[in-house]
Design a protein around this motif. Structure first.
Motif, PDB file in Angstrom:
ATOM      1  N   PHE A  32       1.060  -1.734   0.069  1.00 58.51           N
ATOM      2  CA  PHE A  32      -0.153  -0.336  -0.020  1.00 58.51           C
ATOM      3  C   PHE A  32       1.053   1.032   0.263  1.00 58.51           C
ATOM      4  N   ASP A  33       0.364   2.122  -0.436  1.00 54.59           N
ATOM      5  CA  ASP A  33       0.874   3.221  -0.554  1.00 54.59           C
ATOM      6  C   ASP A  33      -0.222   4.661  -0.099  1.00 54.59           C
ATOM      7  N   LEU A  34       0.531   6.013   0.930  1.00 53.63           N
ATOM      8  CA  LEU A  34      -0.188   6.741   0.552  1.00 53.63           C
ATOM      9  C   LEU A  34      -0.899   7.877  -0.295  1.00 53.63           C
ATOM     10  N   ASP A  35      -1.574   8.116   0.012  1.00 52.60           N
ATOM     11  CA  ASP A  35      -2.750   8.312  -1.088  1.00 52.60           C
ATOM     12  C   ASP A  35      -2.370  10.020  -0.856  1.00 52.60           C
ATOM     13  N   HIS A  36      -2.109  10.576  -1.793  1.00 50.89           N
ATOM     14  CA  HIS A  36      -1.253  12.375  -2.287  1.00 50.89           C
ATOM     15  C   HIS A  36      -0.578  12.530  -1.327  1.00 50.89           C
ATOM     16  N   LEU A  37       0.743  11.965  -1.237  1.00 51.56           N
ATOM     17  CA  LEU A  37       1.249  12.348   0.390  1.00 51.56           C
ATOM     18  C   LEU A  37       2.106  13.923  -0.305  1.00 51.56           C
ATOM     19  N   LYS A  38       2.470  13.750  -1.345  1.00 50.70           N
ATOM     20  CA  LYS A  38       3.417  14.750  -2.140  1.00 50.70           C
ATOM     21  C   LYS A  38       2.629  15.649  -1.802  1.00 50.70           C
ATOM     22  N   LEU A  39       0.750  15.797  -1.999  1.00 55.85           N
ATOM     23  CA  LEU A  39       0.277  17.626  -2.009  1.00 55.85           C
ATOM     24  C   LEU A  39      -0.021  17.682   0.645  1.00 55.85           C
ATOM     25  N   LEU A  40       0.218  16.592   0.642  1.00 59.44           N
ATOM     26  CA  LEU A  40      -0.021  16.718   2.226  1.00 59.44           C
ATOM     27  C   LEU A  40       1.891  17.495   2.960  1.00 59.44           C
ATOM     28  N   ASN A  41       2.553  17.242   1.537  1.00 55.32           N
ATOM     29  CA  ASN A  41       3.600  17.747   1.976  1.00 55.32           C
ATOM     30  C   ASN A  41       3.630  19.100   1.833  1.00 55.32           C
ATOM     31  N   ASP A  42       3.148  19.362   0.924  1.00 52.82           N
ATOM     32  CA  ASP A  42       3.457  20.476  -0.007  1.00 52.82           C
ATOM     33  C   ASP A  42       2.255  21.731   1.078  1.00 52.82           C
ATOM     34  N   GLY A  81       3.090  20.528   4.778  1.00 52.82           N
ATOM     35  CA  GLY A  81       4.911  20.894   6.137  1.00 52.82           C
ATOM     36  C   GLY A  81       5.524  19.047   5.806  1.00 52.82           C
ATOM     37  N   HIS A  82       6.644  19.091   5.680  1.00 51.14           N
ATOM     38  CA  HIS A  82       7.434  17.494   5.397  1.00 51.14           C
ATOM     39  C   HIS A  82       7.100  17.152   6.337  1.00 51.14           C
ATOM     40  N   HIS A  83       7.644  17.450   7.562  1.00 49.57           N
ATOM     41  CA  HIS A  83       7.099  17.145   8.951  1.00 49.57           C
ATOM     42  C   HIS A  83       6.303  16.938   9.251  1.00 49.57           C
ATOM     43  N   GLY A 123       4.096  14.770   6.935  1.00 43.44           N
ATOM     44  CA  GLY A 123       4.182  14.065   6.167  1.00 43.44           C
ATOM     45  C   GLY A 123       4.590  12.883   6.822  1.00 43.44           C
ATOM     46  N   ASP A 124       6.201  13.350   7.485  1.00 43.47           N
ATOM     47  CA  ASP A 124       6.265  12.137   8.425  1.00 43.47           C
ATOM     48  C   ASP A 124       4.856  11.732   9.701  1.00 43.47           C
ATOM     49  N   GLN A 125       4.582  12.832   9.533  1.00 43.78           N
ATOM     50  CA  GLN A 125       3.797  12.210  10.977  1.00 43.78           C
ATOM     51  C   GLN A 125       2.718  11.730  10.487  1.00 43.78           C
ATOM     52  N   CYS A 172       6.242  -4.057   6.561  1.00 39.67           N
ATOM     53  CA  CYS A 172       7.212  -3.588   6.377  1.00 39.67           C
ATOM     54  C   CYS A 172       6.989  -2.218   5.524  1.00 39.67           C
ATOM     55  N   ARG A 173       8.590  -0.996   5.541  1.00 40.95           N
ATOM     56  CA  ARG A 173       8.315  -0.115   4.808  1.00 40.95           C
ATOM     57  C   ARG A 173       9.513   0.011   3.803  1.00 40.95           C
ATOM     58  N   PHE A 174       8.669  -0.198   2.247  1.00 44.53           N
ATOM     59  CA  PHE A 174       8.889  -0.206   1.573  1.00 44.53           C
ATOM     60  C   PHE A 174      10.055   0.538   0.934  1.00 44.53           C
ATOM     61  N   GLY A 175       9.953   1.998   1.061  1.00 45.13           N
ATOM     62  CA  GLY A 175      10.759   3.434   0.549  1.00 45.13           C
ATOM     63  C   GLY A 175       9.950   4.104   1.076  1.00 45.13           C
ATOM     64  N   GLY A 176       9.554   5.481   1.232  1.00 49.52           N
ATOM     65  CA  GLY A 176       8.963   6.857   0.825  1.00 49.52           C
ATOM     66  C   GLY A 176       7.847   6.558   1.079  1.00 49.52           C
ATOM     67  N   ASP A 177       6.719   5.851   0.494  1.00 52.06           N
ATOM     68  CA  ASP A 177       5.329   6.672   1.085  1.00 52.06           C
ATOM     69  C   ASP A 177       4.881   5.078   1.003  1.00 52.06           C
ATOM     70  N   GLU A 178       5.649   3.915   0.761  1.00 50.58           N
ATOM     71  CA  GLU A 178       5.341   2.787   0.393  1.00 50.58           C
ATOM     72  C   GLU A 178       5.263   1.718   1.193  1.00 50.58           C
ATOM     73  N   ALA A 191      -5.601   0.176  -7.780  1.00 49.07           N
ATOM     74  CA  ALA A 191      -6.312   1.181  -6.830  1.00 49.07           C
ATOM     75  C   ALA A 191      -5.972   2.796  -7.088  1.00 49.07           C
ATOM     76  N   LYS A 192      -4.991   2.593  -7.355  1.00 52.05           N
ATOM     77  CA  LYS A 192      -4.386   4.042  -7.449  1.00 52.05           C
ATOM     78  C   LYS A 192      -5.830   4.434  -8.533  1.00 52.05           C
ATOM     79  N   ARG A 193      -5.300   3.993  -9.931  1.00 54.71           N
ATOM     80  CA  ARG A 193      -6.268   4.339 -11.028  1.00 54.71           C
ATOM     81  C   ARG A 193      -8.363   4.286 -10.863  1.00 54.71           C
ATOM     82  N   GLY A 253      -9.038   5.931  -8.670  1.00 53.94           N
ATOM     83  CA  GLY A 253      -9.931   7.216  -6.955  1.00 53.94           C
ATOM     84  C   GLY A 253      -9.396   6.679  -6.182  1.00 53.94           C
ATOM     85  N   ARG A 254      -8.062   5.707  -5.867  1.00 55.72           N
ATOM     86  CA  ARG A 254      -7.952   5.558  -4.557  1.00 55.72           C
ATOM     87  C   ARG A 254      -8.198   5.273  -3.145  1.00 55.72           C
ATOM     88  N   ASN A 255      -7.447   5.287  -2.188  1.00 52.56           N
ATOM     89  CA  ASN A 255      -8.966   4.763  -1.168  1.00 52.56           C
ATOM     90  C   ASN A 255      -9.790   3.319  -0.958  1.00 52.56           C
TER      91      ASN A 255
HETATM   92  N1  LIG Z   1       7.377  13.648   4.331  1.00 50.28           N
HETATM   93  C1  LIG Z   1       7.704  12.753   4.069  1.00 50.28           C
HETATM   94  N2  LIG Z   1       7.781  12.750   2.833  1.00 50.28           N
HETATM   95  C2  LIG Z   1       7.741  11.584   2.116  1.00 50.28           C
HETATM   96  C3  LIG Z   1       9.024  10.264   2.194  1.00 50.28           C
HETATM   97  N3  LIG Z   1       9.176   9.575   1.734  1.00 50.28           N
HETATM   98  C4  LIG Z   1       8.990  10.367   0.043  1.00 50.28           C
HETATM   99  N4  LIG Z   1       7.725  10.633   0.484  1.00 50.28           N
HETATM  100  C5  LIG Z   1       6.710  11.669  -0.485  1.00 50.28           C
HETATM  101  O1  LIG Z   1       6.198  11.175  -0.897  1.00 50.28           O
HETATM  102  C6  LIG Z   1       5.479  11.355  -1.964  1.00 50.28           C
HETATM  103  C7  LIG Z   1       5.173  10.095  -3.216  1.00 50.28           C
HETATM  104  O2  LIG Z   1       4.928  10.286  -4.172  1.00 50.28           O
HETATM  105  P1  LIG Z   1       3.857   9.744  -5.172  1.00 50.28           P
HETATM  106  O3  LIG Z   1       3.751   8.230  -4.412  1.00 50.28           O
HETATM  107  O4  LIG Z   1       4.400   9.625  -6.497  1.00 50.28           O
HETATM  108  O5  LIG Z   1       2.585  10.707  -4.975  1.00 50.28           O
HETATM  109  P2  LIG Z   1       2.034  10.846  -3.740  1.00 50.28           P
HETATM  110  O6  LIG Z   1       1.677  12.494  -3.793  1.00 50.28           O
HETATM  111  O7  LIG Z   1       1.377  10.528  -2.332  1.00 50.28           O
HETATM  112  O8  LIG Z   1       0.232  10.972  -4.913  1.00 50.28           O
HETATM  113  P3  LIG Z   1      -0.449   9.058  -5.037  1.00 50.28           P
HETATM  114  O9  LIG Z   1       0.896   8.539  -4.113  1.00 50.28           O
HETATM  115  O10 LIG Z   1      -0.765   9.364  -6.566  1.00 50.28           O
HETATM  116  O11 LIG Z   1      -1.449   9.220  -4.219  1.00 50.28           O
HETATM  117  C8  LIG Z   1       6.551  11.861  -2.835  1.00 50.28           C
HETATM  118  O12 LIG Z   1       6.340  13.453  -3.481  1.00 50.28           O
HETATM  119  C9  LIG Z   1       7.881  12.411  -1.794  1.00 50.28           C
HETATM  120  O13 LIG Z   1       8.967  13.355  -2.114  1.00 50.28           O
HETATM  121  C10 LIG Z   1       9.041  10.571   3.638  1.00 50.28           C
HETATM  122  O14 LIG Z   1       9.661   9.720   4.519  1.00 50.28           O
HETATM  123  N5  LIG Z   1       8.601  11.666   4.493  1.00 50.28           N
END
Ligand SMILES: Nc1nc2c(ncn2[C@@H]2O[C@H](COP(=O)(O)OP(=O)(O)OP(=O)(O)O)[C@@H](O)[C@H]2O)c(=O)[nH]1
Length: 306
Positions: free
Chosen positions: A176-186, A189-191, A193-195, A215-221, A295-297, A299-301
């Motif tokens: 699994f993967d978080l939806d729109h994490l980039k939007l949340l970070n932007d 703030g990145h913190h 996103g981390d939370q 397991c955390r596979f990497g990034g938000d996966e 699942a992403k295509r 509509g997510r969630n």
């Molecule tokens: N705050 C935070 N952000 C992370 C971390 N790892 C990855 N990201 C961000 O998570 C985002 C993952 O991008 P994607 O999975 O492609 O896109 P998304 O915005 O989650 O959108 P969808 O997965 O398509 O719903 C990128 O912007 C990364 O910079 C982390 O450890 N902390």
């Protein structure tokens, strides 16, 4: 040349305790190991049998190891844990914590009372063992979430894939993967996103069984290995997890943008079961990844299985 008295002094000065133990597990003699920072005084053991002093499971292991050393004539090196509480009749003076020992065991080419005997040198390796354990944990752990990392995941998948092939028990995988994490970070703030990543890791740990491997596979996966769950059961688990994340962020951990607009956090999940057609765990993982993509295509969630 050394005389007998000198030899006795040399043996007594050995830093690590060296036991003579017979095939039947009788402590025949002990030399050295007199530093109470590392060892308990073992002289009270002389004349006694291992099977009378330690619990049956451990005693059986000692006897089997002695027999193996006697029969093979090879030097055996074995690690084991022992506390003075495990051994009847030892004094309380000495280390309080259980000790990790490295035993070096070698058959001697003479008999005592018509029994083969081994020399068993027991070195205290507790510090080294603790360091090794800590390093192993660190190299297997994702720093942000405390979950297993990708390296450990690969080991677990390999183990359960082989067990599936050998024993045929079901193994399912969630990716699994978080939806729109980039939007949340932007927007928050990145913190934030981390939370969110950490909160989801916590939800996984709370809502899954202890035998499930998150397991955390990497990034938000993230990847979760579910031993003994077939596809139907894994789908149910995935849906439960999806709802738990949605609800947690909706009610207790609602995040807001700097403009105070609520941000809804959700996850998309791909599910698959390891099948007989899979030649490797990578094939199953790819299937889960494809389902996640769907699942992403879609509509997510949501949960999609393949
Ligand atoms: N705050 C935070 N952000 C992370 C971390 N790892 C990855 N990201 C961000 O998570 C985002 C993952 O991008 P994607 O999975 O492609 O896109 P998304 O915005 O989650 O959108 P969808 O997965 O398509 O719903 C990128 O912007 C990364 O910079 C982390 O450890 N902390």
């Amino acid at each position: 040349m050394l005389d007998a008295e000198m030899m006795t002094a040399v043996l007594a000065a050995l830093p690590d305790p060296a036991f003579l133990i017979s095939r039947s597990g009788k402590y025949v003699a002990i030399y050295g190991g007199q530093d109470v920072r590392y060892y308990h005084d073992g002289t009270s053991l002389i004349g006694q049998y291992i099977s009378d002093l330690v619990k049956p499971e451990k005693a059986n292991w000692f006897i089997a190891t002695i027999e193996r050393a006697l029969d093979s004539k090879e030097l055996l090196i074995e690690e084991y844990e022992l506390s003075n509480k495990d051994v009847k009749g030892l004094s309380d003076e000495g280390p309080v914590e259980p000790i990790w020992f490295e035993g070096r065991i070698k058959a001697l080419d003479f008999k005592i009372d018509e029994e083969g005997v081994v020399l068993w040198v027991a070195s205290n390796i507790s510090q080294r063992h603790e360091l090794e354990t800590r390093l192993r944990q660190q190299s297997d752990t994702d720093q942000l979430t405390g979950l297993f990392n990708r390296r450990r995941l690969e080991r677990e998948l390999s183990y359960h894939f082989n067990a599936f092939k050998r024993h045929g028990y079901a193994v399912s995988i969630l990716m699994f993967d978080l939806d729109h994490l980039k939007l949340l970070n932007d927007s928050c703030g990145h913190h934030a996103g981390d939370q969110a990543i950490c909160k989801i890791a916590q939800i996984c740990q709370e809502s899954l069984r202890q035998t499930d491997i998150t397991c955390r596979f990497g990034g938000d996966e993230f990847v979760i290995v579910l031993p003994h769950l077939n596809l139907d059961q894994a789908n149910t688990t995935a849906e439960r997890l999806r709802v738990a994340v949605e609800q947690a962020f909706l009610h207790n951990h609602q995040l807001h943008t700097q403009e105070n607009i609520p941000v809804n956090i959700s996850i998309s999940i791909g599910v698959t079961e390891v099948s007989n057609q899979d030649d490797s765990y990578e094939q199953a993982l790819k299937r889960a990844d494809k389902a996640l993509y769907q699942a992403k295509r879609g509509g997510r969630n949501r949960v999609v299985s393949a």
